[in-house]
Design a protein around this motif. Structure first.
Motif: not given
Length: 184
Positions: A31, A33-34, A38, A93, A95-96, A99, A103-104, A107
């Motif tokens: 989990y 968001n950065d 991660v 992963w 995210g929320s 995020t 970044f998504a 990933w």
């Protein structure tokens, strides 16, 4: 999640030839968001196998079975079977809503590259099992005395070769970094 090598396949009822089983990847949950979060999650949750810790891992177990007997003054093998069971461990992963989209996207690029890298290991493992089957099918000896030991030596040498191939692949790709598997 406990990580372990895949089990040997039951070849007793399998037909002669190659039997392959590639499991769906085992996922460990992370989990954040950065990047920092991660990376810390991966360091905490990634598989710890052998001499290191890896973001992803591909493992195999190879086994073989055969019959043998004399035919025309030569000991030959029949009903040769080789089994390979492969599993992978990969991060999943989560995210929320906080995020950042950038970044998504990074990933997703990372996971695509990591999958490419791990599939390279799967390809090496599958190719060697084909070689091992071919060797078993062609194996002959002047007598059947000691044939099981001779075959075991050949198969163990093949496993050592496969381990070296996987290690070389990791060295050549820097464990996938040269393929783009760089944790965002």
């Amino acid at each position: 999640v406990a990580y372990s090598l895949p089990s040997a396949l039951d070849l007793s009822t399998a037909p002669a030839g190659l039997t392959q089983q590639v499991d769906a990847p085992i996922e460990y949950q992370i989990y954040g968001n950065d990047s920092a979060t991660v990376r810390a999650q991966i360091a905490q949750c990634a598989p710890k196998m052998g001499s290191g810790e890896f973001t992803g891992d591909t493992s195999y177990t190879i086994n073989w079975q055969y019959n043998y007997g004399m035919n025309g003054g030569t000991c030959i093998l029949s009903s040769a079977k080789v089994g390979v069971h492969i599993n992978e461990v990969l991060p999943a992963w989560h995210g929320s809503s906080a995020t950042p989209a950038s970044f998504a996207g990074k990933w997703q690029s990372f996971m695509s590259a990591l999958n490419t890298h791990e599939q390279g290991h799967v390809h090496l493992d599958e190719a060697m099992t084909g070689t091992m089957l071919t060797q078993l099918q062609a194996f002959t000896a002047p007598s059947c005395d000691g044939i099981a030991g001779a075959i075991n030596v050949q198969m163990q040498n093949d496993l050592a070769t496969l381990n070296a191939q996987n290690e070389n692949y990791d060295a050549q790709t820097n464990h996938g970094v040269t393929q783009g598997a760089i944790i965002p």
